[in-house]
Design a protein around this motif. Structure first.
Motif: not given
Length: 115
Positions: A53-58
């Protein structure tokens, strides 16, 4: 932290014609599951699940991975047709169908008593 369980739910159904073991394997593809029968009538269902699971935000980048293996063995009765075993997987449920040998009809025979 995200966790996945490698504990799988197994059940077995018997009827006069077949033995039907089933396994709930949500999220697994049929290519990730192995069904084997050993010489001494042991059915083994095994596999490995991998999750990413990958979460990529600012503000952050997070990657979580988990994996786990499972294996379950069932002793089959003597009256099954080992060469006619079939397996199918639909909606995360593995179903193995094992036909039973035809039961012999018992015959009653009169014995002459001498003497």
């Amino acid at each position: 932290m995200f966790r996945t369980s490698t504990a799988k739910r197994f059940s077995s159904h018997l009827n006069p014609e077949t033995v039907i073991p089933q396994a709930d394997l949500p999220g697994l593809k049929k290519e990730e599951v192995k069904v084997e029968i050993e010489d001494d009538r042991v059915l083994q269902i095994s596999g490995e699940m991998m999750f990413e699971k990958e979460d990529n935000n600012d503000t952050c980048h997070r990657l979580e991975r988990s994996s786990g293996k499972f294996s379950r063995r069932f002793r089959l009765p003597e009256n099954v047709k080992m060469d006619e075993v079939k397996a199918s997987m639909e909606n995360g449920v593995l179903t193995v169908t094992i036909p039973k040998l035809q039961a012999k009809n018992s015959e009653t025979r009169s014995i002459l008593i001498s003497g």
